[in-house]
Design a protein around this motif. Structure first.
Motif, PDB file in Angstrom:
ATOM      1  N   PHE A  83       0.842  -1.190   0.000  1.00 43.43           N
ATOM      2  CA  PHE A  83       0.000   0.000   0.000  1.00 43.43           C
ATOM      3  C   PHE A  83       0.883   1.248   0.000  1.00 43.43           C
ATOM      4  N   PHE A  84       0.542   2.223  -0.854  1.00 48.66           N
ATOM      5  CA  PHE A  84       1.247   3.496  -0.906  1.00 48.66           C
ATOM      6  C   PHE A  84       0.321   4.579  -0.358  1.00 48.66           C
ATOM      7  N   LEU A  85       0.783   5.261   0.693  1.00 53.15           N
ATOM      8  CA  LEU A  85      -0.081   6.103   1.511  1.00 53.15           C
ATOM      9  C   LEU A  85       0.099   7.592   1.230  1.00 53.15           C
ATOM     10  N   ALA A  86      -1.028   8.247   0.974  1.00 54.15           N
ATOM     11  CA  ALA A  86      -1.134   9.709   0.953  1.00 54.15           C
ATOM     12  C   ALA A  86      -2.315  10.081   1.850  1.00 54.15           C
ATOM     13  N   ASN A  87      -2.364  11.328   2.271  1.00 54.22           N
ATOM     14  CA  ASN A  87      -3.432  11.776   3.165  1.00 54.22           C
ATOM     15  C   ASN A  87      -4.577  12.355   2.330  1.00 54.22           C
ATOM     16  N   GLU A  88      -5.377  11.464   1.751  1.00 53.40           N
ATOM     17  CA  GLU A  88      -6.409  11.859   0.788  1.00 53.40           C
ATOM     18  C   GLU A  88      -7.788  11.928   1.440  1.00 53.40           C
ATOM     19  N   PRO A  89      -8.734  12.676   0.837  1.00 52.39           N
ATOM     20  CA  PRO A  89     -10.090  12.739   1.376  1.00 52.39           C
ATOM     21  C   PRO A  89     -10.820  11.410   1.221  1.00 52.39           C
TER      22      PRO A  89
ATOM     23  N   ASP B   4       3.062  -4.812   2.922  1.00 49.32           N
ATOM     24  CA  ASP B   4       4.114  -3.801   2.816  1.00 49.32           C
ATOM     25  C   ASP B   4       3.506  -2.432   2.559  1.00 49.32           C
ATOM     26  N   PHE B   5       4.317  -1.391   2.795  1.00 41.71           N
ATOM     27  CA  PHE B   5       3.811  -0.021   2.718  1.00 41.71           C
ATOM     28  C   PHE B   5       4.889   0.902   2.169  1.00 41.71           C
ATOM     29  N   GLY B   6       4.443   1.987   1.545  1.00 42.72           N
ATOM     30  CA  GLY B   6       5.350   3.000   1.057  1.00 42.72           C
ATOM     31  C   GLY B   6       4.656   4.350   1.051  1.00 42.72           C
ATOM     32  N   SER B   7       5.408   5.388   0.764  1.00 40.68           N
ATOM     33  CA  SER B   7       4.866   6.745   0.726  1.00 40.68           C
ATOM     34  C   SER B   7       4.286   7.055  -0.651  1.00 40.68           C
ATOM     35  N   HIS B   8       3.253   7.891  -0.648  1.00 40.03           N
ATOM     36  CA  HIS B   8       2.637   8.368  -1.897  1.00 40.03           C
ATOM     37  C   HIS B   8       2.591   9.895  -1.906  1.00 40.03           C
ATOM     38  N   THR B   9       3.440  10.501  -1.075  1.00 40.23           N
ATOM     39  CA  THR B   9       3.487  11.932  -0.753  1.00 40.23           C
ATOM     40  C   THR B   9       2.275  12.301   0.107  1.00 40.23           C
ATOM     41  N   TRP B  10       2.488  13.165   1.064  1.00 37.20           N
ATOM     42  CA  TRP B  10       1.433  13.509   2.023  1.00 37.20           C
ATOM     43  C   TRP B  10       0.228  14.140   1.341  1.00 37.20           C
TER      44      TRP B  10
ATOM     45  N   LEU C  36       7.372  13.248   1.419  1.00 35.08           N
ATOM     46  CA  LEU C  36       7.583  11.800   1.419  1.00 35.08           C
ATOM     47  C   LEU C  36       7.682  11.255   2.840  1.00 35.08           C
ATOM     48  N   ARG C  37       8.297  12.021   3.731  1.00 34.50           N
ATOM     49  CA  ARG C  37       8.525  11.536   5.088  1.00 34.50           C
ATOM     50  C   ARG C  37       7.243  11.511   5.928  1.00 34.50           C
ATOM     51  N   LYS C  38       6.345  12.461   5.700  1.00 35.36           N
ATOM     52  CA  LYS C  38       5.175  12.587   6.574  1.00 35.36           C
ATOM     53  C   LYS C  38       4.296  11.331   6.590  1.00 35.36           C
ATOM     54  N   PRO C  39       4.023  10.679   5.452  1.00 36.89           N
ATOM     55  CA  PRO C  39       3.262   9.421   5.543  1.00 36.89           C
ATOM     56  C   PRO C  39       4.005   8.358   6.347  1.00 36.89           C
ATOM     57  N   ALA C  40       5.336   8.315   6.223  1.00 32.86           N
ATOM     58  CA  ALA C  40       6.120   7.347   6.995  1.00 32.86           C
ATOM     59  C   ALA C  40       6.009   7.632   8.487  1.00 32.86           C
ATOM     60  N   GLN C  41       6.055   8.911   8.849  1.00 34.08           N
ATOM     61  CA  GLN C  41       5.934   9.281  10.259  1.00 34.08           C
ATOM     62  C   GLN C  41       4.543   8.964  10.795  1.00 34.08           C
ATOM     63  N   ARG C  42       3.534   9.237  10.004  1.00 38.89           N
ATOM     64  CA  ARG C  42       2.165   8.941  10.426  1.00 38.89           C
ATOM     65  C   ARG C  42       1.932   7.433  10.515  1.00 38.89           C
ATOM     66  N   PHE C  43       2.504   6.688   9.582  1.00 36.05           N
ATOM     67  CA  PHE C  43       2.388   5.238   9.598  1.00 36.05           C
ATOM     68  C   PHE C  43       2.994   4.667  10.879  1.00 36.05           C
ATOM     69  N   LEU C  44       4.149   5.175  11.265  1.00 32.56           N
ATOM     70  CA  LEU C  44       4.790   4.730  12.502  1.00 32.56           C
ATOM     71  C   LEU C  44       3.891   5.017  13.700  1.00 32.56           C
ATOM     72  N   ALA C  45       3.271   6.201  13.718  1.00 34.96           N
ATOM     73  CA  ALA C  45       2.390   6.561  14.831  1.00 34.96           C
ATOM     74  C   ALA C  45       1.150   5.668  14.881  1.00 34.96           C
ATOM     75  N   MET C  46       0.633   5.287  13.712  1.00 36.78           N
ATOM     76  CA  MET C  46      -0.585   4.481  13.670  1.00 36.78           C
ATOM     77  C   MET C  46      -0.334   3.017  13.984  1.00 36.78           C
ATOM     78  N   THR C  47       0.804   2.493  13.556  1.00 40.50           N
ATOM     79  CA  THR C  47       1.034   1.051  13.593  1.00 40.50           C
ATOM     80  C   THR C  47       2.173   0.609  14.495  1.00 40.50           C
ATOM     81  N   GLY C  48       3.052   1.533  14.866  1.00 44.69           N
ATOM     82  CA  GLY C  48       4.247   1.164  15.600  1.00 44.69           C
ATOM     83  C   GLY C  48       5.304   0.509  14.743  1.00 44.69           C
ATOM     84  N   LYS C  49       5.091   0.508  13.427  1.00 42.35           N
ATOM     85  CA  LYS C  49       6.031  -0.131  12.503  1.00 42.35           C
ATOM     86  C   LYS C  49       6.664   0.908  11.585  1.00 42.35           C
ATOM     87  N   THR C  50       7.859   0.587  11.109  1.00 42.48           N
ATOM     88  CA  THR C  50       8.602   1.478  10.233  1.00 42.48           C
ATOM     89  C   THR C  50       8.229   1.240   8.775  1.00 42.48           C
ATOM     90  N   MET C  51       7.979   2.301   8.057  1.00 42.28           N
ATOM     91  CA  MET C  51       7.674   2.191   6.633  1.00 42.28           C
ATOM     92  C   MET C  51       8.965   2.013   5.839  1.00 42.28           C
TER      93      MET C  51
END
Length: 261
Positions: free
Chosen positions: A53-59, A84-90, A129-144
């Protein structure tokens, strides 16, 4: 036949990653309105499939955002399942042009939001790019892992170099792996998309779809996704995470080592 991929993954122990079949394809999803996210999760479980999954902060359809507290449990559950997970830009920044001063012109647009054209420095793009990784860590406790997908697949050598300098490697998709869920449903009906995918996809392909597309009138999932997974499985293929892809496996070791990108 199930077999270990230690040689491909360049790891010391065979069991460090999940085993894979001999004919893997790599199913990936970019964020979207999340309307089909529960269905996607159900199908992945049913077919014993791992996705990326590639994560962005979308509506979202509920009026929130894909990375807000409403969806945090959903992401945590997918992380626990071993996807697995990756960034899709915030802010879902689509590259438009390189600028002479080293900045990038981008179109910031996601879902139903009104597009805006912005100019970003390399560092600002990296922060996106970093912000989705930081948010992912906060949500899951895992590193993107240090991978990203540029929105719309658009980039330039300069943008890719800037992303690489801050630790991110781009992941696109195979030509046959463009599953078409974002296309006009009148010109590209579900039956056509399914037929094309089943005909053209080959082992090793990276496939790309979304967790809900606002503009498509004829819903792509489950109409295409479920028979596609069934059909590819019948051909002896399995759905593997990108950590088993020969190109990206070395990068994914950072996740095993607990380092942030």
């Amino acid at each position: 036949m199930r077999r270990c991929l230690a040689a491909v993954l360049a790891l010391a122990h065979c069991g460090a990653f999940a085993a894979s079949c001999d004919k893997p394809v790599y199913l990936t999803f970019d964020t979207g309105h999340m309307g089909v996210a529960p269905l996607v999760a159900e199908l992945l479980k049913r077919y014993d499939a791992k996705a990326t999954f590639f994560l962005a902060n979308e509506p979202t359809q509920s009026g929130g955002k894909t990375l807000d507290e409403e969806w945090a449990p959903w992401w945590k559950a997918r992380a626990a399942e071993g996807h697995d997970f990756g960034s899709h830009t915030w802010e879902h920044d689509t590259w438009l042009a390189d600028l002479p001063d080293g900045r990038f012109r981008v179109r910031t647009a996601a879902g139903i939001e009104k597009p805006q054209v912005r100019e970003l420095s390399a560092e600002q793009y990296c922060e996106g790019l970093r912000k989705p990784a930081q948010r992912f860590l906060a949500m899951t406790g895992k590193t993107m892992p240090p991978i990203f997908r540029p929105p719309a697949g658009k980039s330039s050598p300069a943008l890719l170099a800037a992303a690489q300098a801050c630790g991110f490697t781009a992941v696109l998709w195979s030509p046959a792996g463009f599953l078409g869920d974002e296309l006009n449903s009148e010109r590209y009906p579900n039956a056509l998309l399914l037929e094309r995918a089943l005909r053209d996809i080959r082992p090793g392909d990276i496939l790309m779809a979304h967790l809900g597309i606002w503009q498509r009138q004829d819903a792509w999932a489950p109409a295409v996704l479920e028979p596609l997974m069934k059909g590819l499985t019948a051909k002896g293929m399995c759905f593997a995470p990108l950590r088993e892809h020969p190109r990206y496996a070395p990068l994914m070791q950072q996740q095993m080592q607990g380092r942030q990108p």
